[in-house]
Design a protein around this motif. Structure first.
Motif: not given
Length: 577
Positions: A102-107, A1-5, A97-100
């Protein structure tokens, strides 16, 4: 699971799933830790809540130390102690927090086409994105990411004046099979609209008072409901929104879904076929039911059409029985609320205005069993529950901080948080209710009565109990305590006169020392005559400083009475013989 999960699992799923699997002393600290993160990651934070969290997390970790081995407590466990302080300094967590990131790095990772040159692929993709963004901000009459309507379009703000006509709601979808809307349903829905329109409250109150004057009490509610619509229609002027409302709905239309205030709701028949959930409805209690929250599921969206194209959007719901006075309706376990979906109420009045509803999610409750659902309240995207600023609120500034605490604002904020904590507020309310039940209220604080009696004894007081009663109970405005103390003082010379009879006649009464318990006897007699005697050895006005002598037991009194009567009977028999 990811950190957000893991984040969602910790806050939402873990508290529901572990309650029936682990012992009570293990479940409680885990539930407290989950609640700690839920409050810490909220979209809006209050400084007083952060001070309370800073205090609570220490106790939670102490409970964890009683359960888990020392190897469990790494630096990541200790860092939780500093999270409330960090929120006080930097603000809400979801802005940093780091969720945005991490989402940008995923894109950016998805844009890599040449694994030998990943940086070049990312730069090329980013240049294209910047170019399209620049063009999209200046293009007109073309739908772009900057001008397209939101995903759950509710139609925007309306221009109507009445609150029931000005709802931001957009129904959609065909109704389910078998759905119907009879004339009686339209009357019930229209009556709900009338009772929840803020602009006609004065009309409702006036007509209700009229019904109370003309009909007996048991008929007032029924007559008010039957006669108000026509009376309201005759009371308003033509060509007005009030007239269109009073005229009543002309027809109705049914839908399976609705967008309200940026949130999508779906009827249960349509929602049950999906893997998502959009049919849960929550309405806070109002009127006479302020302590009861209503939970249910949306079944049908109803659009009432009035004259001149006015409309009212309503939800027809299946309400679960949440009356706390009925056993088997709701359960609260470690702060987790479960409702019984097999028991319903308000089946004859299932309608609410669309803008009243808040969306919730139901989870299966493995501890309560089948038929029970755990209520989960959600925070929707781009929606913030920001309270209005109150100048007297300590979260706005430190106004009201006393001069003695200048430079120590943290202490002042801690005091405010302490006195606003739910535990302290509940305790204060209980103490306030107990004080109202008392006839006499002392003002001695926590200092024992015996200390005051010793101080009076050192001063040479002749009637200790009476003087202490005056010190503790008599205050300006307390007429009962003043009259009782005056009566006691008037009886003081009587106690001294009893001793004076045993002394030479020329002895002045001022120099006569009263009996040792004269003050106590005068006090108890005065209070018993006025307020009645308390059972047992407790004495009003003395706290625990003095106690009465215990009364003889009833069996001993009965034996003495029997002995006396036997002696009298024997004497009479002797006289007769």
């Amino acid at each position: 699971m990811g950190s957000h999960d893991c984040h969602v699992f910790m806050q939402r799923l873990l508290p529901v799933g572990i309650r029936h699997l682990l012992p009570e002393d293990v479940v409680k600290p885990i539930m407290l830790l989950s609640r700690f993160f839920s409050q810490l990651t909220a979209k809006t934070l209050r400084r007083t809540d952060m001070f309370q969290l800073r205090h609570d997390i220490v106790q939670v970790l102490c409970k964890f130390e009683m359960i888990f081995p020392p190897a469990f407590f790494t630096s990541m466990m200790h860092v939780m102690v500093h999270l409330p302080e960090e929120a006080l300094l930097a603000g809400p967590v979801n802005y940093r927090w780091m969720y945005p990131i991490e989402r940008l790095l995923g894109e950016l990772k998805k844009s890599v086409r040449n694994r030998a040159k990943p940086e070049g692929s990312i730069i090329e993709a980013w240049v294209q994105y910047e170019s399209l963004t620049f063009c999209g901000m200046y293009l007109k009459d073309v739908e772009t990411a900057f001008n397209r309507p939101q995903r759950n379009n509710d139609g925007g703000m309306r221009k109507e004046q009445l609150s029931v006509f000005a709802q931001s709601a957009q129904p959609f979808g065909d109704p389910g099979r078998g759905e119907s809307f009879s004339t009686n349903d339209m009357e019930v829905a229209h009556w709900f609209v009338l009772n929840n329109c803020d602009e006609i409250m004065a009309y409702l109150d006036e007509h209700e008072q009229m019904m109370k004057r003309e009909h007996p009490s048991h008929l007032v509610a029924r007559k008010h409901r039957e006669l108000f619509p026509q009376w309201f229609l005759d009371s308003v002027s033509y060509n007005d929104e009030l007239y269109n409302l009073a005229f009543g709905p002309i027809r109705s239309e049914l839908f399976s879904g609705c967008n309200v205030n940026g949130v999508k709701f779906l009827g249960a028949a349509r929602d049950d076929k999906l893997c998502t959930q959009n049919s849960g409805v929550h309405v806070p209690g109002g009127g006479e039911s302020t302590d009861i929250d209503f939970y249910g599921k949306l079944t049908t969206v109803v659009q009432l059409l009035y004259k001149d194209r006015y409309q009212v959007i309503m939800f027809k719901c299946r309400w679960f029985d949440t009356n706390p006075n009925r056993a088997g309706s709701v359960k609260i376990d470690h702060g987790v609320l479960s409702v019984n979906i097999n028991r319903t109420w308000y089946d004859d009045d299932p309608y609410i205005l669309a803008n009243m509803a808040s969306q919730i999610v139901y989870l299966d409750d493995p501890k309560a069993g089948s038929g029970w659902k755990v209520v989960q309240k959600m925070d929707h995207r781009n929606m913030y529950d920001i309270p209005e600023l109150d100048p007297s609120d300590n979260d706005v500034d430190n106004e009201g901080c006393p001069k003695e605490l200048e430079g120590r604002e943290d202490s002042w904020e801690w005091l405010c948080a302490h006195f606003q904590a739910p535990e302290y507020v509940n305790k204060a309310q209980v103490n306030k209710g107990n004080r109202k039940k008392k006839t006499l209220l002392h003002h001695s604080g926590s200092r024992p009565f015996s200390y005051r009696m010793d101080a009076r004894r050192r001063e040479g007081s002749k009637f200790l109990e009476i003087d202490v009663f005056g010190d503790v109970y008599v205050r300006p405005g307390n007429e009962l305590a003043e009259s009782l103390h005056t009566t006691m003082v008037e009886r003081e010379p009587v106690g001294s006169s009893v001793v004076r009879l045993q002394l030479p006649p020329e002895t002045p009464i001022e120099s006569v020392a009263p009996p040792q318990d004269a003050g106590f006897q005068i006090l108890t007699e005065t209070l018993d005559q006025t307020l009645g005697r308390r059972p047992g050895t407790y004495c009003r006005g003395m706290g625990n400083a003095r106690r009465r002598e215990p009364r003889p037991r009833s069996s001993a009194q009965s034996n003495s009475q029997v002995t006396a009567l036997t002696a009298q009977v024997a004497a009479l028999q002797g006289q007769m013989s």
